[in-house]
Design a protein around this motif. Structure first.
Motif, PDB file in Angstrom:
ATOM      1  N   PRO A 213       0.837  -1.202   0.000  1.00 33.87           N
ATOM      2  CA  PRO A 213       0.000   0.000   0.000  1.00 33.87           C
ATOM      3  C   PRO A 213       0.872   1.252   0.000  1.00 33.87           C
ATOM      4  O   PRO A 213       2.074   1.192   0.273  1.00 33.87           O
ATOM      5  CB  PRO A 213      -0.791  -0.126   1.303  1.00 33.87           C
ATOM      6  CG  PRO A 213       0.119  -0.893   2.203  1.00 33.87           C
ATOM      7  CD  PRO A 213       0.860  -1.860   1.323  1.00 33.87           C
ATOM      8  N   VAL A 214       0.256   2.374  -0.288  1.00 33.03           N
ATOM      9  CA  VAL A 214       0.963   3.651  -0.236  1.00 33.03           C
ATOM     10  C   VAL A 214       1.244   4.007   1.220  1.00 33.03           C
ATOM     11  O   VAL A 214       0.385   3.836   2.088  1.00 33.03           O
ATOM     12  CB  VAL A 214       0.122   4.758  -0.909  1.00 33.03           C
ATOM     13  CG1 VAL A 214       0.813   6.111  -0.782  1.00 33.03           C
ATOM     14  CG2 VAL A 214      -0.127   4.417  -2.373  1.00 33.03           C
ATOM     15  N   ALA A 215       2.447   4.478   1.494  1.00 35.59           N
ATOM     16  CA  ALA A 215       2.807   4.854   2.857  1.00 35.59           C
ATOM     17  C   ALA A 215       1.931   6.010   3.325  1.00 35.59           C
ATOM     18  O   ALA A 215       1.640   6.934   2.560  1.00 35.59           O
ATOM     19  CB  ALA A 215       4.276   5.254   2.930  1.00 35.59           C
ATOM     20  N   PRO A 216       1.479   5.991   4.578  1.00 32.12           N
ATOM     21  CA  PRO A 216       0.623   7.070   5.085  1.00 32.12           C
ATOM     22  C   PRO A 216       1.395   8.388   5.199  1.00 32.12           C
ATOM     23  O   PRO A 216       2.620   8.392   5.390  1.00 32.12           O
ATOM     24  CB  PRO A 216       0.191   6.558   6.456  1.00 32.12           C
ATOM     25  CG  PRO A 216       1.282   5.628   6.873  1.00 32.12           C
ATOM     26  CD  PRO A 216       1.764   4.975   5.612  1.00 32.12           C
ATOM     27  N   SER A 217       0.679   9.473   5.096  1.00 34.43           N
ATOM     28  CA  SER A 217       1.316  10.789   5.225  1.00 34.43           C
ATOM     29  C   SER A 217       1.485  11.196   6.689  1.00 34.43           C
ATOM     30  O   SER A 217       2.325  12.027   7.022  1.00 34.43           O
ATOM     31  CB  SER A 217       0.497  11.850   4.483  1.00 34.43           C
ATOM     32  OG  SER A 217      -0.839  11.882   4.971  1.00 34.43           O
TER      33      SER A 217
ATOM     34  N   PRO B 226      -1.132   1.549   7.379  1.00 35.41           N
ATOM     35  CA  PRO B 226      -0.218   0.439   7.141  1.00 35.41           C
ATOM     36  C   PRO B 226       1.205   0.818   7.517  1.00 35.41           C
ATOM     37  O   PRO B 226       1.494   1.967   7.823  1.00 35.41           O
ATOM     38  CB  PRO B 226      -0.344   0.226   5.634  1.00 35.41           C
ATOM     39  CG  PRO B 226      -0.530   1.626   5.102  1.00 35.41           C
ATOM     40  CD  PRO B 226      -1.338   2.359   6.151  1.00 35.41           C
ATOM     41  N   SER B 227       2.085  -0.152   7.463  1.00 34.34           N
ATOM     42  CA  SER B 227       3.513   0.088   7.695  1.00 34.34           C
ATOM     43  C   SER B 227       4.303  -1.019   7.013  1.00 34.34           C
ATOM     44  O   SER B 227       3.851  -2.158   6.930  1.00 34.34           O
ATOM     45  CB  SER B 227       3.823   0.133   9.196  1.00 34.34           C
ATOM     46  OG  SER B 227       3.454  -1.095   9.813  1.00 34.34           O
TER      47      SER B 227
ATOM     48  N   GLN C 179      12.410  -7.134  10.125  1.00 30.52           N
ATOM     49  CA  GLN C 179      12.068  -5.991  10.977  1.00 30.52           C
ATOM     50  C   GLN C 179      10.929  -5.202  10.348  1.00 30.52           C
ATOM     51  O   GLN C 179      10.976  -4.866   9.163  1.00 30.52           O
ATOM     52  CB  GLN C 179      13.297  -5.095  11.159  1.00 30.52           C
ATOM     53  CG  GLN C 179      13.090  -3.965  12.164  1.00 30.52           C
ATOM     54  CD  GLN C 179      14.400  -3.301  12.535  1.00 30.52           C
ATOM     55  OE1 GLN C 179      15.446  -3.954  12.571  1.00 30.52           O
ATOM     56  NE2 GLN C 179      14.368  -2.006  12.817  1.00 30.52           N
ATOM     57  N   CYS C 180       9.919  -4.921  11.152  1.00 26.38           N
ATOM     58  CA  CYS C 180       8.698  -4.277  10.672  1.00 26.38           C
ATOM     59  C   CYS C 180       8.348  -3.072  11.550  1.00 26.38           C
ATOM     60  O   CYS C 180       8.979  -2.832  12.574  1.00 26.38           O
ATOM     61  CB  CYS C 180       7.528  -5.268  10.701  1.00 26.38           C
ATOM     62  SG  CYS C 180       7.790  -6.795   9.777  1.00 26.38           S
ATOM     63  N   GLY C 181       7.298  -2.351  11.133  1.00 30.23           N
ATOM     64  CA  GLY C 181       6.725  -1.338  12.005  1.00 30.23           C
ATOM     65  C   GLY C 181       7.073   0.096  11.686  1.00 30.23           C
ATOM     66  O   GLY C 181       6.848   0.967  12.527  1.00 30.23           O
TER      67      GLY C 181
ATOM     68  N   ILE D 293       6.818  -6.661   1.740  1.00 29.08           N
ATOM     69  CA  ILE D 293       5.766  -7.075   2.672  1.00 29.08           C
ATOM     70  C   ILE D 293       5.431  -5.894   3.574  1.00 29.08           C
ATOM     71  O   ILE D 293       6.325  -5.232   4.099  1.00 29.08           O
ATOM     72  CB  ILE D 293       6.187  -8.311   3.504  1.00 29.08           C
ATOM     73  CG1 ILE D 293       5.096  -8.647   4.535  1.00 29.08           C
ATOM     74  CG2 ILE D 293       7.543  -8.112   4.164  1.00 29.08           C
ATOM     75  CD1 ILE D 293       5.329  -9.964   5.269  1.00 29.08           C
ATOM     76  N   SER D 294       4.145  -5.633   3.726  1.00 22.55           N
ATOM     77  CA  SER D 294       3.685  -4.534   4.577  1.00 22.55           C
ATOM     78  C   SER D 294       2.603  -5.027   5.519  1.00 22.55           C
ATOM     79  O   SER D 294       1.822  -5.933   5.180  1.00 22.55           O
ATOM     80  CB  SER D 294       3.117  -3.380   3.731  1.00 22.55           C
ATOM     81  OG  SER D 294       4.120  -2.771   2.959  1.00 22.55           O
ATOM     82  N   ILE D 295       2.550  -4.434   6.691  1.00 18.34           N
ATOM     83  CA  ILE D 295       1.467  -4.693   7.633  1.00 18.34           C
ATOM     84  C   ILE D 295       0.293  -3.795   7.260  1.00 18.34           C
ATOM     85  O   ILE D 295       0.469  -2.583   7.084  1.00 18.34           O
ATOM     86  CB  ILE D 295       1.925  -4.412   9.070  1.00 18.34           C
ATOM     87  CG1 ILE D 295       3.002  -5.422   9.481  1.00 18.34           C
ATOM     88  CG2 ILE D 295       0.755  -4.458  10.039  1.00 18.34           C
ATOM     89  CD1 ILE D 295       3.644  -5.122  10.820  1.00 18.34           C
TER      90      ILE D 295
END
Length: 242
Positions: free
Chosen positions: A57-61, A118-119, A135-137, A232-234
């Motif tokens: 997904p597109v990264a949040p602003s 998302p992240s 590593q995520c988040g 991979i994104s959460i």
């Protein structure tokens, strides 16, 4: 002699046809074997074994930030269940609020606030790296996000060994532990004397195939510490007390 020549192409065509059929059957069998889940796998984890991940997904602003860390009482003495809904399938966790109350309280608070929705999972360490985790988040995708606070170390393994499926809190500059980023171990490793150790907050209970799939594809440009080649994104994280 000349009259016998036309029969040779016919034989060649028959042989070629048989070879084509054999190859088609072999390909179908391979496809079927690839698409079948491993023993004990179902749903998203089984699909990930076949290598299926949705586009990121597109990264949040923007993302939530906090002036102070959440109180340990949020998780003190409690066990928690968490589900990471990712672009490659679901990963379920169990979190130990008794052994790591401040870190688990932070995880629960960030999940409920939508901090990770998302992240991206922006880092994969493997190969020659001293660690082996995904590593995520990080909502920004650049490892620059900060919820506004750091955390002390908690529940560090006495033998400094992190095992497959362990979930830990990442470290950041100036803090023993960050709060926004966490990792999942895909290959056991032991932290050497003098090297940074990490807080443990829980373990994966199902969906480890998701992490193994990403780790199996490897790092971007074959790096042993950098972005994973398989994005991979959460999408969101659900938490509830056990």
């Amino acid at each position: 002699m000349a009259g016998g020549q036309p029969s040779r192409p016919k034989v060649s065509r028959v042989v070629a046809g048989m070879v084509s059929v054999a190859l088609a059957l072999a390909a179908a069998a391979c496809s079927t074997a690839t698409s079948q889940p491993r023993p004990g796998e179902t749903g998203a984890s089984a699909r990930t074994s076949a290598g299926t991940c949705a586009p990121p997904p597109v990264a949040p602003s923007t993302y939530p930030t906090f002036a102070t860390p959440p109180p340990a009482s949020v998780a003190l003495g409690s066990g928690w269940s968490a589900v990471l809904h990712t672009t490659c399938g679901e990963v379920s966790l169990v979190l130990d609020g008794k052994q790591a109350p401040r870190s688990v309280a932070s995880f629960v608070t960030l999940a409920r606030s939508g901090y990770w929705s998302p992240s991206v999972c922006h880092r994969l360490t493997s190969g020659r790296a001293p660690t082996a985790f995904l590593q995520c988040g990080d909502p920004t995708g650049r490892s620059t996000a900060d919820p506004g606070y750091g955390l002390p170390l908690e529940n560090v393994p006495a033998d400094r060994t992190y095992r497959v499926g362990d979930v830990g809190v990442a470290r950041g500059d100036g803090f023993p532990s960050t709060s926004g980023e966490f990792f999942i171990v895909h290959h056991a490793f032991t932290v050497g004397s003098g090297s940074p150790v990490y807080s443990l907050i829980g373990r994966v209970t199902s969906g480890l195939a998701v992490v193994e799939h990403v780790a199996g594809v490897g790092g971007e440009d074959f790096r042993d510490d950098g972005p994973p080649w398989q994005s991979i994104s959460i999408l969101r994280v659900d938490v509830r007390p056990r």
